[in-house]
Motif scaffolding. Structure first.
Motif, PDB file in Angstrom:
ATOM      1  N   ALA A   1       0.857  -1.187   0.000  1.00  0.00           N
ATOM      2  CA  ALA A   1       0.000   0.000   0.000  1.00  0.00           C
ATOM      3  C   ALA A   1       0.893   1.238   0.000  1.00  0.00           C
ATOM      4  N   ARG A   2       0.411   2.294  -0.650  1.00  0.00           N
ATOM      5  CA  ARG A   2       1.149   3.561  -0.605  1.00  0.00           C
ATOM      6  C   ARG A   2       0.664   4.363   0.608  1.00  0.00           C
ATOM      7  N   ASN A   3      -0.628   4.625   0.654  1.00  0.00           N
ATOM      8  CA  ASN A   3      -1.220   5.375   1.764  1.00  0.00           C
ATOM      9  C   ASN A   3      -2.410   4.582   2.295  1.00  0.00           C
ATOM     10  N   VAL A   4      -2.575   4.635   3.612  1.00  0.00           N
ATOM     11  CA  VAL A   4      -3.613   3.824   4.254  1.00  0.00           C
ATOM     12  C   VAL A   4      -4.497   4.731   5.108  1.00  0.00           C
ATOM     13  N   LEU A   5      -5.798   4.539   5.002  1.00  0.00           N
ATOM     14  CA  LEU A   5      -6.744   5.233   5.885  1.00  0.00           C
ATOM     15  C   LEU A   5      -7.083   4.275   7.025  1.00  0.00           C
ATOM     16  N   VAL A   6      -6.738   4.675   8.237  1.00  0.00           N
ATOM     17  CA  VAL A   6      -6.979   3.844   9.423  1.00  0.00           C
ATOM     18  C   VAL A   6      -8.038   4.538  10.280  1.00  0.00           C
ATOM     19  N   ILE A   7      -9.103   3.821  10.577  1.00  0.00           N
ATOM     20  CA  ILE A   7     -10.220   4.415  11.316  1.00  0.00           C
ATOM     21  C   ILE A   7     -10.566   3.531  12.512  1.00  0.00           C
ATOM     22  N   GLY A   8     -10.883   4.165  13.623  1.00  0.00           N
ATOM     23  CA  GLY A   8     -11.506   3.455  14.741  1.00  0.00           C
ATOM     24  C   GLY A   8     -12.906   4.029  14.886  1.00  0.00           C
ATOM     25  N   SER A   9     -13.921   3.184  14.854  1.00  0.00           N
ATOM     26  CA  SER A   9     -15.297   3.701  14.930  1.00  0.00           C
ATOM     27  C   SER A   9     -16.130   2.759  15.780  1.00  0.00           C
ATOM     28  N   GLU A  10     -16.878   3.321  16.712  1.00  0.00           N
ATOM     29  CA  GLU A  10     -17.649   2.461  17.618  1.00  0.00           C
ATOM     30  C   GLU A  10     -18.995   3.077  17.990  1.00  0.00           C
ATOM     31  N   LYS A  11     -19.987   2.215  18.007  1.00  0.00           N
ATOM     32  CA  LYS A  11     -21.273   2.563  18.623  1.00  0.00           C
ATOM     33  C   LYS A  11     -21.423   1.627  19.818  1.00  0.00           C
ATOM     34  N   MET A  12     -20.627   1.917  20.856  1.00  0.00           N
ATOM     35  CA  MET A  12     -20.606   1.025  22.021  1.00  0.00           C
ATOM     36  C   MET A  12     -21.952   1.005  22.726  1.00  0.00           C
ATOM     37  N   THR A  13     -22.704   2.109  22.579  1.00  0.00           N
ATOM     38  CA  THR A  13     -24.000   2.142  23.268  1.00  0.00           C
ATOM     39  C   THR A  13     -24.974   1.105  22.694  1.00  0.00           C
ATOM     40  N   SER A  14     -24.654   0.576  21.499  1.00  0.00           N
ATOM     41  CA  SER A  14     -25.539  -0.466  20.958  1.00  0.00           C
ATOM     42  C   SER A  14     -25.383  -1.770  21.743  1.00  0.00           C
ATOM     43  N   TRP A  15     -24.296  -1.894  22.527  1.00  0.00           N
ATOM     44  CA  TRP A  15     -24.094  -3.074  23.368  1.00  0.00           C
ATOM     45  C   TRP A  15     -24.436  -2.801  24.832  1.00  0.00           C
ATOM     46  N   VAL A  16     -24.837  -1.579  25.132  1.00  0.00           N
ATOM     47  CA  VAL A  16     -25.022  -1.207  26.544  1.00  0.00           C
ATOM     48  C   VAL A  16     -26.412  -1.601  27.055  1.00  0.00           C
ATOM     49  N   ASP A  17     -26.414  -2.151  28.236  1.00  0.00           N
ATOM     50  CA  ASP A  17     -27.652  -2.404  28.984  1.00  0.00           C
ATOM     51  C   ASP A  17     -27.859  -1.162  29.865  1.00  0.00           C
ATOM     52  N   TRP A  18     -28.873  -0.379  29.554  1.00  0.00           N
ATOM     53  CA  TRP A  18     -29.065   0.907  30.244  1.00  0.00           C
ATOM     54  C   TRP A  18     -29.576   0.737  31.672  1.00  0.00           C
ATOM     55  N   THR A  19     -29.656  -0.525  32.142  1.00  0.00           N
ATOM     56  CA  THR A  19     -29.967  -0.747  33.558  1.00  0.00           C
ATOM     57  C   THR A  19     -28.717  -1.219  34.317  1.00  0.00           C
ATOM     58  N   ASP A  20     -27.585  -1.362  33.617  1.00  0.00           N
ATOM     59  CA  ASP A  20     -26.350  -1.845  34.248  1.00  0.00           C
ATOM     60  C   ASP A  20     -25.425  -0.660  34.517  1.00  0.00           C
ATOM     61  N   ARG A  21     -25.355  -0.251  35.785  1.00  0.00           N
ATOM     62  CA  ARG A  21     -24.601   0.981  36.084  1.00  0.00           C
ATOM     63  C   ARG A  21     -23.091   0.803  35.972  1.00  0.00           C
ATOM     64  N   SER A  22     -22.611  -0.446  35.884  1.00  0.00           N
ATOM     65  CA  SER A  22     -21.157  -0.613  35.765  1.00  0.00           C
ATOM     66  C   SER A  22     -20.672  -0.437  34.324  1.00  0.00           C
ATOM     67  N   THR A  23     -21.579  -0.450  33.361  1.00  0.00           N
ATOM     68  CA  THR A  23     -21.153  -0.237  31.965  1.00  0.00           C
ATOM     69  C   THR A  23     -21.790   1.012  31.334  1.00  0.00           C
ATOM     70  N   CYS A  24     -23.067   1.292  31.667  1.00  0.00           N
ATOM     71  CA  CYS A  24     -23.732   2.385  30.929  1.00  0.00           C
ATOM     72  C   CYS A  24     -23.134   3.749  31.237  1.00  0.00           C
ATOM     73  N   ILE A  25     -22.436   3.866  32.372  1.00  0.00           N
ATOM     74  CA  ILE A  25     -21.834   5.162  32.706  1.00  0.00           C
ATOM     75  C   ILE A  25     -20.501   5.379  31.988  1.00  0.00           C
ATOM     76  N   ILE A  26     -19.947   4.310  31.415  1.00  0.00           N
ATOM     77  CA  ILE A  26     -18.606   4.402  30.826  1.00  0.00           C
ATOM     78  C   ILE A  26     -18.634   4.567  29.312  1.00  0.00           C
ATOM     79  N   PHE A  27     -19.399   3.679  28.645  1.00  0.00           N
ATOM     80  CA  PHE A  27     -19.225   3.539  27.201  1.00  0.00           C
ATOM     81  C   PHE A  27     -19.991   4.592  26.401  1.00  0.00           C
ATOM     82  N   ALA A  28     -19.450   4.897  25.207  1.00  0.00           N
ATOM     83  CA  ALA A  28     -19.978   5.992  24.394  1.00  0.00           C
ATOM     84  C   ALA A  28     -19.661   5.721  22.922  1.00  0.00           C
ATOM     85  N   ASP A  29     -20.014   6.668  22.077  1.00  0.00           N
ATOM     86  CA  ASP A  29     -19.898   6.478  20.632  1.00  0.00           C
ATOM     87  C   ASP A  29     -19.010   7.561  19.994  1.00  0.00           C
TER      88      ASP A  29
END
Ligand code: UT7
Length: 315
Positions: free
Chosen positions: A132-160
């Protein structure tokens, strides 16, 4: 062999801001607890119809524009993600098409929160190998799609969100701008962060991950410095995965890197998994906190448990 270097950054965050007080209406938590234990004041959450692909496209477009390269100069697109809407087609092929990059190599990479550093090494190696000559590197996440909004140990941390860099070749005698990676995994602790089933929610043993990150990651970062021929004192920007500000600060203290050189994007971005490092990098660039030509230390870690670190030269 040709070396590789970062040419430009781009970041994207969804419009919707979710504050700690908003979350206190959903679960038994409060602003003071979240600020003091995690360091987050607010985070961004994608709209229902906004996908990992949409966010990757937005960040990728910014990085590409900032690089000054034409889409035709990119011949590999890598998207690090663990939260695509569907497993196929790949996010990377669709993003490349939307950005007008014709027929590049394109694939997604999942090393959870360490994914961006894995992708950076892959990009660097592709350039060094001449594939490759040039590479486009991306990190992309919709972590809230995995979040249980009743679980306070994860819903307060993860984001998009999403972050991107364009990686290109070094010129002439210029030393490589992406140092050797130090990567690894601890699959025996694979049960510490999980999503069970296709429609399940994320669960984590927060204390175990916290202990692991604050004890095992500083040596990994030190080894990345050693392999790049620098010491932590040379590092002008330490950009670890924005997992929890207490983890970030604990690792920085162990490395002896002063607080003002440490990324703290989590305060307003939350934990965006593989997007957190490129998002933090682009924010530090916007804030004038990066010094061109100097070494920055990247460190990704998370589910797997997987980790990767490398020293890069700030463009
Ligand atoms: O990016 C992927 C990698 N993931 C991570 O790096 C996450 C690493 N872990 C963490 O960030 C932290 O462990 C958490 C933020 C998840 C939890 O923080 P902690 O300081 O480890 O809290 P804890 O689990 O030890 O809980 C302490 C107390 C408990 O109450 P008691 O038993 O002492 O009465 C919890 O029930 O805090 C309570 N608690 C909460 N209170 C208010 C747990 N979550 C909350 C909350 N709000 N959201």
């Amino acid at each position: 062999m040709t070396g590789a270097k970062i040419l430009a950054f781009g970041g994207y965050q969804p419009d919707k801001v979710v504050t700690n007080d908003d979350l206190a209406k959903l679960v038994d938590t409060n602003d003071e607890w979240i600020r003091s234990r995690v360091g987050i004041e607010s985070r961004r959450v994608a709209a229902d119809d906004e996908t990992v692909t949409d966010m990757a496209e937005a960040a990728g477009a910014k990085a590409l524009a900032a690089s000054g390269l034409a889409p035709s100069a990119i011949d590999l697109v890598i998207v690090a993600t663990c939260s695509p809407l569907v497993p196929m087609p790949s996010v990377s092929a669709i993003v490349a098409h939307r950005l007008g990059i014709v027929a590049p190599g394109a694939f997604d990479l999942n090393a959870a929160c360490a994914g961006f550093c894995y992708a950076m090494d892959t990009a660097s190696n592709a350039i060094a190998a001449g594939s490759a000559r040039n590479v486009l590197v991306i990190g992309s996440e919709k972590m809230t799609s995995w979040v249980d909004w009743t679980d306070r140990s994860t819903c307060i941390i993860f984001a998009d969100g999403a972050g991107a860099v364009v990686v290109g070749p070094t010129g002439g005698d210029e030393p490589t701008g992406i140092g050797p990676v130090v990567w690894g995994s601890a699959g025996d602790q694979g049960n510490k962060i999980t999503v069970t089933g296709r429609t399940g929610s994320m669960r984590q043993d927060g204390q175990a991950v916290f202990r692991w990150a604050t004890t095992a990651m500083a040596p990994v970062a030190l080894e990345a410095c050693r392999r790049a021929g620098v010491t932590p004192a040379d590092i002008t920007a330490f950009v670890p995965h924005q997992a929890n500000l207490r983890i970030v600060e604990a690792i920085a203290r162990r490395l002896g890197i002063p607080r003002e050189r440490v990324a703290d994007d989590i305060v307003h971005a939350g934990n965006t998994s593989s997007a957190s490092i490129p998002l933090a990098l682009s924010r530090m660039a916007e804030q004038g906190r990066l010094q061109p030509g100097t070494p920055a230390l990247l460190l990704g870690f998370g589910a797997g448990l997987s980790y990767a670190a490398q020293v890069v030269t700030v463009p």
